[in-house]
Design a protein around this motif. Sequence first.
Motif, PDB file in Angstrom:
ATOM      1  N   LEU A 144       0.840  -1.212   0.000  1.00  0.00           N
ATOM      2  CA  LEU A 144       0.000   0.000   0.000  1.00  0.00           C
ATOM      3  C   LEU A 144       0.867   1.251   0.000  1.00  0.00           C
ATOM      4  O   LEU A 144       0.608   2.212  -0.722  1.00  0.00           O
ATOM      5  CB  LEU A 144      -0.915   0.049   1.227  1.00  0.00           C
ATOM      6  CG  LEU A 144      -1.975  -1.026   1.409  1.00  0.00           C
ATOM      7  CD1 LEU A 144      -2.955  -0.608   2.495  1.00  0.00           C
ATOM      8  CD2 LEU A 144      -2.718  -1.307   0.120  1.00  0.00           C
ATOM      9  N   GLU A 145       1.907   1.226   0.810  1.00  0.00           N
ATOM     10  CA  GLU A 145       2.800   2.395   0.858  1.00  0.00           C
ATOM     11  C   GLU A 145       3.369   2.667  -0.529  1.00  0.00           C
ATOM     12  O   GLU A 145       3.489   3.808  -0.958  1.00  0.00           O
ATOM     13  CB  GLU A 145       3.980   2.131   1.803  1.00  0.00           C
ATOM     14  CG  GLU A 145       3.619   2.085   3.272  1.00  0.00           C
ATOM     15  CD  GLU A 145       4.881   2.064   4.153  1.00  0.00           C
ATOM     16  OE1 GLU A 145       5.905   1.501   3.705  1.00  0.00           O
ATOM     17  OE2 GLU A 145       4.836   2.598   5.272  1.00  0.00           O
ATOM     18  N   GLU A 146       3.691   1.571  -1.257  1.00  0.00           N
ATOM     19  CA  GLU A 146       4.412   1.726  -2.522  1.00  0.00           C
ATOM     20  C   GLU A 146       3.505   2.034  -3.706  1.00  0.00           C
ATOM     21  O   GLU A 146       3.994   2.362  -4.776  1.00  0.00           O
ATOM     22  CB  GLU A 146       5.221   0.450  -2.782  1.00  0.00           C
ATOM     23  CG  GLU A 146       6.338   0.258  -1.775  1.00  0.00           C
ATOM     24  CD  GLU A 146       6.911  -1.156  -1.786  1.00  0.00           C
ATOM     25  OE1 GLU A 146       6.988  -1.754  -2.871  1.00  0.00           O
ATOM     26  OE2 GLU A 146       7.250  -1.664  -0.704  1.00  0.00           O
ATOM     27  N   GLY A 147       2.176   1.853  -3.549  1.00  0.00           N
ATOM     28  CA  GLY A 147       1.312   2.214  -4.680  1.00  0.00           C
ATOM     29  C   GLY A 147       0.026   1.410  -4.821  1.00  0.00           C
ATOM     30  O   GLY A 147      -0.856   1.798  -5.579  1.00  0.00           O
ATOM     31  N   SER A 148      -0.103   0.268  -4.115  1.00  0.00           N
ATOM     32  CA  SER A 148      -1.332  -0.540  -4.275  1.00  0.00           C
ATOM     33  C   SER A 148      -2.478   0.033  -3.447  1.00  0.00           C
ATOM     34  O   SER A 148      -2.269   0.900  -2.587  1.00  0.00           O
ATOM     35  CB  SER A 148      -1.098  -1.968  -3.799  1.00  0.00           C
ATOM     36  OG  SER A 148      -0.132  -2.593  -4.571  1.00  0.00           O
ATOM     37  N   ARG A 149      -3.672  -0.489  -3.692  1.00  0.00           N
ATOM     38  CA  ARG A 149      -4.834  -0.176  -2.854  1.00  0.00           C
ATOM     39  C   ARG A 149      -5.267  -1.460  -2.134  1.00  0.00           C
ATOM     40  O   ARG A 149      -5.055  -2.550  -2.671  1.00  0.00           O
ATOM     41  CB  ARG A 149      -5.992   0.311  -3.728  1.00  0.00           C
ATOM     42  CG  ARG A 149      -5.727   1.689  -4.290  1.00  0.00           C
ATOM     43  CD  ARG A 149      -6.869   2.149  -5.147  1.00  0.00           C
ATOM     44  NE  ARG A 149      -6.762   3.579  -5.405  1.00  0.00           N
ATOM     45  CZ  ARG A 149      -7.653   4.291  -6.070  1.00  0.00           C
ATOM     46  NH1 ARG A 149      -8.734   3.704  -6.563  1.00  0.00           N
ATOM     47  NH2 ARG A 149      -7.485   5.572  -6.260  1.00  0.00           N
ATOM     48  N   PRO A 150      -5.943  -1.315  -0.980  1.00  0.00           N
ATOM     49  CA  PRO A 150      -6.332  -2.528  -0.234  1.00  0.00           C
ATOM     50  C   PRO A 150      -7.119  -3.515  -1.089  1.00  0.00           C
ATOM     51  O   PRO A 150      -6.867  -4.725  -1.069  1.00  0.00           O
ATOM     52  CB  PRO A 150      -7.193  -1.986   0.908  1.00  0.00           C
ATOM     53  CG  PRO A 150      -6.831  -0.553   1.043  1.00  0.00           C
ATOM     54  CD  PRO A 150      -6.347  -0.075  -0.292  1.00  0.00           C
ATOM     55  N   GLU A 151      -8.071  -2.990  -1.898  1.00  0.00           N
ATOM     56  CA  GLU A 151      -8.927  -3.889  -2.672  1.00  0.00           C
ATOM     57  C   GLU A 151      -8.144  -4.617  -3.769  1.00  0.00           C
ATOM     58  O   GLU A 151      -8.482  -5.732  -4.151  1.00  0.00           O
ATOM     59  CB  GLU A 151     -10.141  -3.143  -3.250  1.00  0.00           C
ATOM     60  CG  GLU A 151      -9.846  -1.909  -4.074  1.00  0.00           C
ATOM     61  CD  GLU A 151      -9.687  -0.624  -3.252  1.00  0.00           C
ATOM     62  OE1 GLU A 151      -9.399  -0.719  -2.048  1.00  0.00           O
ATOM     63  OE2 GLU A 151      -9.838   0.468  -3.827  1.00  0.00           O
ATOM     64  N   GLU A 152      -7.054  -3.987  -4.262  1.00  0.00           N
ATOM     65  CA  GLU A 152      -6.239  -4.668  -5.288  1.00  0.00           C
ATOM     66  C   GLU A 152      -5.478  -5.839  -4.669  1.00  0.00           C
ATOM     67  O   GLU A 152      -5.431  -6.934  -5.222  1.00  0.00           O
ATOM     68  CB  GLU A 152      -5.224  -3.686  -5.891  1.00  0.00           C
ATOM     69  CG  GLU A 152      -5.852  -2.648  -6.795  1.00  0.00           C
ATOM     70  CD  GLU A 152      -4.899  -1.485  -7.110  1.00  0.00           C
ATOM     71  OE1 GLU A 152      -5.332  -0.586  -7.845  1.00  0.00           O
ATOM     72  OE2 GLU A 152      -3.745  -1.474  -6.607  1.00  0.00           O
ATOM     73  N   VAL A 153      -4.886  -5.583  -3.520  1.00  0.00           N
ATOM     74  CA  VAL A 153      -4.114  -6.643  -2.859  1.00  0.00           C
ATOM     75  C   VAL A 153      -5.055  -7.788  -2.477  1.00  0.00           C
ATOM     76  O   VAL A 153      -4.778  -8.971  -2.726  1.00  0.00           O
ATOM     77  CB  VAL A 153      -3.397  -6.084  -1.600  1.00  0.00           C
ATOM     78  CG1 VAL A 153      -2.679  -7.190  -0.847  1.00  0.00           C
ATOM     79  CG2 VAL A 153      -2.428  -4.980  -1.996  1.00  0.00           C
ATOM     80  N   ASP A 154      -6.209  -7.444  -1.895  1.00  0.00           N
ATOM     81  CA  ASP A 154      -7.170  -8.482  -1.498  1.00  0.00           C
ATOM     82  C   ASP A 154      -7.604  -9.300  -2.706  1.00  0.00           C
ATOM     83  O   ASP A 154      -7.687 -10.533  -2.636  1.00  0.00           O
ATOM     84  CB  ASP A 154      -8.404  -7.842  -0.843  1.00  0.00           C
ATOM     85  CG  ASP A 154      -8.157  -7.524   0.633  1.00  0.00           C
ATOM     86  OD1 ASP A 154      -7.116  -7.954   1.160  1.00  0.00           O
ATOM     87  OD2 ASP A 154      -9.006  -6.855   1.246  1.00  0.00           O
ATOM     88  N   GLN A 155      -7.875  -8.607  -3.813  1.00  0.00           N
ATOM     89  CA  GLN A 155      -8.369  -9.308  -5.003  1.00  0.00           C
ATOM     90  C   GLN A 155      -7.359 -10.358  -5.472  1.00  0.00           C
ATOM     91  O   GLN A 155      -7.731 -11.497  -5.778  1.00  0.00           O
ATOM     92  CB  GLN A 155      -8.642  -8.286  -6.125  1.00  0.00           C
ATOM     93  CG  GLN A 155      -9.411  -8.856  -7.307  1.00  0.00           C
ATOM     94  CD  GLN A 155     -10.793  -9.352  -6.890  1.00  0.00           C
ATOM     95  OE1 GLN A 155     -11.549  -8.624  -6.276  1.00  0.00           O
ATOM     96  NE2 GLN A 155     -11.091 -10.610  -7.188  1.00  0.00           N
ATOM     97  N   VAL A 156      -6.088  -9.985  -5.502  1.00  0.00           N
ATOM     98  CA  VAL A 156      -5.062 -10.925  -5.978  1.00  0.00           C
ATOM     99  C   VAL A 156      -5.039 -12.170  -5.080  1.00  0.00           C
ATOM    100  O   VAL A 156      -4.994 -13.303  -5.562  1.00  0.00           O
ATOM    101  CB  VAL A 156      -3.669 -10.238  -6.002  1.00  0.00           C
ATOM    102  CG1 VAL A 156      -2.565 -11.247  -6.270  1.00  0.00           C
ATOM    103  CG2 VAL A 156      -3.651  -9.129  -7.053  1.00  0.00           C
ATOM    104  N   LEU A 157      -5.115 -11.943  -3.780  1.00  0.00           N
ATOM    105  CA  LEU A 157      -5.018 -13.092  -2.869  1.00  0.00           C
ATOM    106  C   LEU A 157      -6.317 -13.894  -2.841  1.00  0.00           C
ATOM    107  O   LEU A 157      -6.297 -15.111  -2.657  1.00  0.00           O
ATOM    108  CB  LEU A 157      -4.580 -12.617  -1.482  1.00  0.00           C
ATOM    109  CG  LEU A 157      -3.104 -12.176  -1.562  1.00  0.00           C
ATOM    110  CD1 LEU A 157      -2.766 -11.132  -0.533  1.00  0.00           C
ATOM    111  CD2 LEU A 157      -2.168 -13.382  -1.452  1.00  0.00           C
ATOM    112  N   GLU A 158      -7.435 -13.215  -3.070  1.00  0.00           N
ATOM    113  CA  GLU A 158      -8.702 -13.957  -3.149  1.00  0.00           C
ATOM    114  C   GLU A 158      -8.761 -14.751  -4.456  1.00  0.00           C
ATOM    115  O   GLU A 158      -9.264 -15.876  -4.493  1.00  0.00           O
ATOM    116  CB  GLU A 158      -9.895 -13.001  -2.993  1.00  0.00           C
ATOM    117  CG  GLU A 158     -10.055 -12.551  -1.538  1.00  0.00           C
ATOM    118  CD  GLU A 158     -10.944 -11.325  -1.351  1.00  0.00           C
ATOM    119  OE1 GLU A 158     -11.743 -11.011  -2.241  1.00  0.00           O
ATOM    120  OE2 GLU A 158     -10.831 -10.671  -0.286  1.00  0.00           O
TER     121      GLU A 158
END
Length: 729
Positions: A502-516
Motif C-alpha cells: 500500500l505504501e508503494e502504490g497498491s490499494r487494499p482492494e487490489e491486494v485483497d483481489q489478488v489473494l482472493e
Amino acid sequence: MRRGRGLHAAGAGPERYQGYGRGLRGISLAVLQALEDGLEKADADPSVKAVMICGENGKFSAGADIRGFSSPNRQGPSLAALVSLIESSKKPVVAAIEGIALGGGLEVALGCHYRVAHVKARMGLPEVTLGLLPGAEGTQRLPRLIGVPAALDMITTGKHISAHEALKLGLVDEVVEANTVEAAMHLANQVIGQPLGPRRLSLRPVPPLPDTDGFLRAARLRVRERARGCLAPELCVQAVRAATELPFSAGVRRERELFVELLSSGQARALQYAFFAERAVRRWSAPGGAASHGAAPRPLRSAAVIGLGTMGRGIVTCLVKANIPVVALEQNLEYLNVGRKAVMLLLEREAKKMEQDAQALDFHNPARLQFTVDFDLLRDVDLVIEAVFEDMALKKEIFHKLSRICKPEALLCTNTSALDIDEIASATSRPEQVIGTHFFSPAHVMRLLEIIYGRHTSPTAIATAMQLARALRKVGVVVGNCFGFVGNRMMFPYVEQAVFLLEEGSRPEEVDQVLEDFGFKIGPFRMSDLAGLDVGWRSRQGQGLTGPSVPAGTPARQRLGRRYSPLPDLLCESGRFGQKSGTGWYRYERAGGRTATPDPGVHSLLAQYRHTHGIRPRHIDQEEILERCLFALINEGFAILAEGIAAGPEHLDVIYINGYGWPRHRGGPMFYAATVGLPRVLARLQHHSQAHPDVPGLRPSAFLEKLVAMGNPPLKEWMSYLSQQSPRL
Ligand SMILES: CC(C)(COP(=O)(O)OP(=O)(O)OC[C@H]1O[C@@H](n2cnc3c(N)ncnc32)[C@H](O)[C@@H]1OP(=O)(O)O)[C@@H](O)C(=O)NCCC(=O)NCCSC(=O)C[C@@H](O)CCCCCCCCCCCCC(=O)O
Ligand SMILES: NC(=O)c1ccc[n+]([C@@H]2O[C@H](COP(=O)([O-])OP(=O)(O)OC[C@H]3O[C@@H](n4cnc5c(N)ncnc54)[C@H](O)[C@@H]3O)[C@@H](O)[C@H]2O)c1
C-alpha cells in the motif's frame, strides 16, 4: 483396507452362504480381483441363487485406496469394470451396507441390484474433496437412481449422508437396526427369480426435470462461486450433465475423461496430500522424546471458560455442543450478562442448525452450562480455558489464581494468540499442566486448534489437549512456543508485506483481489477489518512499536533498524477499527456491517501518506503482490521448521488450511512452495530482498537456502536435511 476391512461377495443359496473376498485398506487391486473371482464363481455355481456383498468388521468400504492414485503401477482389474460385472450378474446381488460406504465403495453398492443399510451407516461420494470425481460410473448411476438434484448435491459436496436420508432419497431399499448381513440375505432370498432389468441402474433413464439444462447451468455457476478456483466440483457437474445428455456408455466414457483430467491436475495431488497431512499431524512429538504413542490423555468430564468475549463465547458453544458441562466465568456481573446473552444466542442458532439433536444440547440446564463470577466454582473442573484480554499481567494473575483454586490434575489452557506460554505458566505452581489452546475466530466454526506446549508442559497435558480437539471435532496441531506460535508468526510477514505494498502504490482492494483470486477466502485487509484493527494496534503498543513509549526521534517508517509501516496505526488513531466501527481499510454500511466497499477516504489517506513520506507511487502487478505476500509467509515457515517449532511442513499446511483460509486445493503454503519449486521461491525472495534490504521477512531463510543447495528434495524429505533435529522436538 486390510484384511478385516474388506468387501466380501457371498453366494446365497437356500442354505448356503460362502465368503470369497479378501480385504485391504481401500479397495486395492487384490480386493477387486477377489470380488471378480467371487462373482464369477457364484455365477457359475448353479446351487448359488443370489449374491450378497458386505464388508468386514462392520464397515462396507472407504472406497478406492487413495494412496494408489499416485502409484506408478495402476493396472489390473478396474473398479468400474467390476461394478458393471456386478450389475450384469444374472443372479440378484444385494449390498449389505454397515459402517461406511464411501466413494468407490458406494459405487460398488450402486452396481448391486438391492441395497440394505444399517441404521448407523453413512454413505457418500467424497471424491470431490480429494480433487476427483466418482470414477467408477457413480456419476452416471446415482442420478438415475435418486435424480439429478440430489445426486449433484452428493457428488459436488462429497457430504456423507445417514441411512435414513439415504432411504428417503431412494439410495437404499431398506434400513435395519439389527443384523444387516442377515437382513440382506433375507432380501436376497426373497428376490430370487424376480426380473433384474428394472434393478440395473445403467438401463434406467435419468428422471427428467422441467429445465435440466437451466438447472445444471445454475449449479455450475453455484459451485464455481463456492469452489473458488477448485476444479473438481465443476467437473463433477459436467459429469452429471453427461448422464442427462448421453446414453449410459457414452456418459461413462465422459466420466472417465473428466476423471483422468482431474487425476493429472496438481489440485488432486494437493487435496490428497491435505487428507493425509491432517491424519499425520495427529501423531505428535515434543521435547525429551515424548510422543503421541506413549502418552495417555486424562478424562475431560467438565470444563470452565474464563472471559466471554469474542473467543470465550465460541469456545463455550463448542464445549456445550461436545456434551462437556461448562462453567462460564466473567470479571463482573455486567460483562457476565452480556456474555450470557451472546452465548445463548449462539447456542440457539446452533440448536436450530442441528434440528432433531437440539434437545440433546440441553443448555438451559445449569448442570450443563453455568454462568458465574465466582472462581470457587472452578474447583472441580478437569479443564480451564482462559480467554481474557491479550495482556500478560492479567493472564498471569488469572493463572496464579487458577493454580491455587483448581484441583491438582486440572489442565490449565490459555487462548493467547501470541504470548509466551512459559511466562504464563511461571505464575502457577504446576507449569506441567499449562498449555496453549489457540482457537480461531469464530471458535465454534473454525476447525483448527493450535496446541502449544511450553518448556514444562507434560506429555499427558499435550495428549489431553489433543483429546479436547477430537472431542470438539477440531483438527489439533501440536507446536512449540514462540511469539505468534506457527499460524500468527507466519501471518505477520504476510500482512506486513500487504501494508508495504500500500505504501508503494497498491490499494487494499487490489491486494485483497489478488489473494482472493489465488483462493484465500478473504484477503489480508478484509481479514484485518473482520478481526478488528485495534487488536494488532494494542499488540504493537504492548511491544513498544507505537504510541508514547516509542523513543523521541524514532523515524516514522523504521523500528529497531528495520522498515516499519505506521499506516495501520494511523487508521486506528482516526477511529478506523474495521467492521466493528464501520470503517477500516474499507467502508461498511454501518458499525458492525459486513459489506466492504472500497473507501475513497482510505485512498486519499494513502495519497497523503505517500506525499508526506516522499514515496512515489508505482504500479505493482499481480505477480509481485502474490510473491511478496506468499513467499514472505513461506519464508517464515522455513525458519519455523529450522527452529523445531513444528515437527514438519504438514503441520504448517494443516494450520493454514484449517485456520487461515488457505485454499485447500493448493495444499497449504509449504506444499505450494514445493509445487512452485524451492529454487524459484529462493530466487524471487532474493530478488525482493535486494529491492527491500530493510525488510528481514524477505531475506531467505538459511533452511530454504540449504534445501535448494541439496537439490530441491521432495517435501517429505525436508526435515532430514536439518543439520540436527532441534532440541525442542
Ligand atoms: C473412512 C473414514 C471416514 C474413516 O475415518 P476415521 O476418522 O475413522 O479414520 P481415519 O480417517 O483416521 O482413517 C484411518 C486410516 O485409514 C486411512 N484411509 C482411510 N480411507 C482410506 C482410503 N480410501 N484409502 C487409503 N487410506 C485410507 C487413513 O489415511 C488413516 O490412515 P493413516 O495412516 O493416514 O492414519 C475416513 O478415513 C475417510 O473419509 N476416508 C476417505 C474416504 C474417501 O474419500 N473415499 C473415496 C476414495 S476415492 C474413490 O473411491 C474413487 C472411486 O470413485 C473409484 C475411482 C476409480 C477410478 C477409475 C478410473 C481410472 C482412470 C485411471 C486412468 C489412468 C490413466 C493413466 O494414468 O494412464
Ligand atoms: N479475537 C480473535 O480473533 C482471537 C483469536 C484467537 C485468539 N484470541 C485471543 O483470545 C483472548 C481473548 O480474545 P477476545 O477477542 O475474545 O477478547 P475480548 O476482548 O473480546 O474478550 C475478553 C473478555 O475477557 C473478559 N475478562 C477480562 N478480564 C477478566 C477477568 N479478570 N476475569 C474474567 N473475565 C475477564 C472481558 O470482560 C471480556 O469479555 C486473547 O488472548 C486473544 O489474543 C483472539
